[in-house]
Design a protein around this motif. Structure first.
Motif, mmCIF file in Angstrom:
data_model
loop_
_atom_site.group_PDB
_atom_site.id
_atom_site.type_symbol
_atom_site.label_atom_id
_atom_site.label_comp_id
_atom_site.label_asym_id
_atom_site.label_seq_id
_atom_site.Cartn_x
_atom_site.Cartn_y
_atom_site.Cartn_z
ATOM 1 N N VAL A 100 0.862 -1.383 0.149
ATOM 2 C CA VAL A 100 0.196 -0.033 0.215
ATOM 3 C C VAL A 100 1.021 1.166 0.007
ATOM 4 C CG1 VAL A 100 -1.675 1.143 1.231
ATOM 5 C CG2 VAL A 100 -1.711 -1.150 1.213
ATOM 6 N N GLY A 101 0.616 2.125 -1.009
ATOM 7 C CA GLY A 101 1.409 3.283 -1.070
ATOM 8 C C GLY A 101 0.494 4.504 -0.293
ATOM 9 N N VAL A 102 1.270 5.297 0.350
ATOM 10 C CA VAL A 102 0.520 6.418 1.059
ATOM 11 C C VAL A 102 1.183 7.720 0.880
ATOM 12 C CG1 VAL A 102 -0.132 7.114 3.395
ATOM 13 C CG2 VAL A 102 -0.024 4.444 2.962
ATOM 14 N N ARG A 103 0.513 8.789 0.699
ATOM 15 C CA ARG A 103 0.944 10.265 0.520
ATOM 16 C C ARG A 103 0.209 10.901 1.869
ATOM 17 N NH1 ARG A 103 0.060 13.738 -3.720
ATOM 18 N NH2 ARG A 103 -1.798 13.097 -4.097
ATOM 19 N N VAL A 104 0.962 11.826 2.531
ATOM 20 C CA VAL A 104 0.447 12.460 3.466
ATOM 21 C C VAL A 104 0.490 14.043 2.972
ATOM 22 C CG1 VAL A 104 0.610 13.182 5.836
ATOM 23 C CG2 VAL A 104 1.147 10.955 5.119
ATOM 24 N N LEU A 105 -0.511 14.716 3.234
ATOM 25 C CA LEU A 105 -0.737 16.265 2.730
ATOM 26 C C LEU A 105 -1.358 16.916 3.771
ATOM 27 C CD1 LEU A 105 -2.006 14.477 -0.007
ATOM 28 C CD2 LEU A 105 -1.317 16.481 -0.971
ATOM 29 N N ALA A 106 -0.908 18.313 3.966
ATOM 30 C CA ALA A 106 -1.311 19.049 5.123
ATOM 31 C C ALA A 106 -1.999 20.346 4.214
ATOM 32 C CB ALA A 106 -0.317 19.236 6.020
ATOM 33 N N GLU A 107 -3.131 20.724 4.898
ATOM 34 C CA GLU A 107 -3.533 22.312 4.555
ATOM 35 C C GLU A 107 -3.268 22.953 5.645
ATOM 36 O OE1 GLU A 107 -7.650 22.515 3.139
ATOM 37 O OE2 GLU A 107 -7.607 20.487 2.815
ATOM 38 N N ARG A 108 -2.633 23.962 5.601
ATOM 39 C CA ARG A 108 -2.405 24.972 6.883
ATOM 40 C C ARG A 108 -3.594 25.681 7.235
ATOM 41 N NH1 ARG A 108 2.178 22.167 7.945
ATOM 42 N NH2 ARG A 108 3.867 22.560 6.284
ATOM 43 N N TRP A 109 -3.816 25.851 8.499
ATOM 44 C CA TRP A 109 -5.277 26.193 8.952
ATOM 45 C C TRP A 109 -5.262 27.837 8.848
ATOM 46 C CZ3 TRP A 109 -5.513 29.886 12.609
ATOM 47 C CH2 TRP A 109 -4.353 30.422 13.158
ATOM 48 N N ASN A 110 -4.170 28.354 8.703
ATOM 49 C CA ASN A 110 -3.927 29.744 8.304
ATOM 50 C C ASN A 110 -3.450 30.576 6.975
ATOM 51 O OD1 ASN A 110 -1.359 29.228 8.635
ATOM 52 N ND2 ASN A 110 -0.643 30.592 10.135
ATOM 53 N N GLU A 111 -3.549 29.727 6.120
ATOM 54 C CA GLU A 111 -3.311 30.001 4.696
ATOM 55 C C GLU A 111 -4.392 29.451 3.630
ATOM 56 O OE1 GLU A 111 0.726 28.220 3.916
ATOM 57 O OE2 GLU A 111 1.470 29.118 5.864
ATOM 58 N N SER A 112 -4.301 30.371 2.736
ATOM 59 C CA SER A 112 -5.341 29.843 1.678
ATOM 60 C C SER A 112 -4.766 28.981 0.387
ATOM 61 C CB SER A 112 -6.195 31.100 1.267
ATOM 62 O OG SER A 112 -5.319 31.874 0.684
#
Length: 180
Positions: A100-112
């Motif tokens: 299983v391949g996994v990519r982890v992404l993050a959206e910054r709470w204070n940036e658009s």
């Protein structure tokens, strides 16, 4: 585990890559932080294992256990408030195991800004029956050029894992038992 890839002998119908693909999303809190104030790598690794386990169970149609995790890469720190998306899919299947391949992404709470990749990992899962014994898994059917590339790359990683295991076992067989 000397799980060989599926050949013409498989009686189990294959499943397309998209059938088990999933995304797990989680907002990071202060409870997730390390001493540096960023999200602890172990928290991210648990999310990775959870998402990969869901995909493996979905693909195999039943319980699957983590056999190994390799190439876990942390590319950027994750911070409190980030919305983390863990995207997972089956890249390759053998008779009883799956990568299983996994990519982890993050959206910054204070940036658009769009979500940024902050990590990746490859895990191997073994499908098991109610007694914990290995059971057969359906072959994965890559659907896109990207899926086909991931399948081929997974075969290379598998060959490397097996070669590494063989080399270590040969070395241990040559060493004296009193050295351990």
């Amino acid at each position: 585990m000397t799980d060989q890839g599926h050949g013409a002998e498989s009686d189990i119908p294959g499943k397309p890559t998209s059938a088990s693909r999933t995304t797990l999303s989680h907002i990071m809190t202060h409870n997730d932080t390390n001493l540096l104030g960023t999200v602890h790598g172990g928290v991210i690794m648990k999310l990775v294992d959870d998402a990969a386990g869901a995909v493996a169970g979905r693909h195999s149609g039943g319980p699957a256990v983590t056999a190994s995790m390799d190439e876990m890469a942390f590319l950027e720190p994750v911070r409190v408030g980030d919305l983390v998306h863990v995207k997972a899919q089956v890249n390759w299947t053998g008779r009883t195991s799956m990568e299983v391949g996994v990519r982890v992404l993050a959206e910054r709470w204070n940036e658009s800004t769009p979500a940024q990749q902050v990590g990746s990992a490859y895990l191997v899962f073994a499908a098991v029956d109610a007694d914990g014994k290995p059971r057969l898994v359906p072959p994965v059917l890559p659907e896109t050029d990207r899926d086909r590339r991931r399948y081929q790359e997974a075969q290379i990683r598998r060959q490397h894992r097996l070669a590494r295991r063989r080399a270590i076992m040969e070395l241990r067989a040559k060493s004296s038992p009193t050295e351990d």
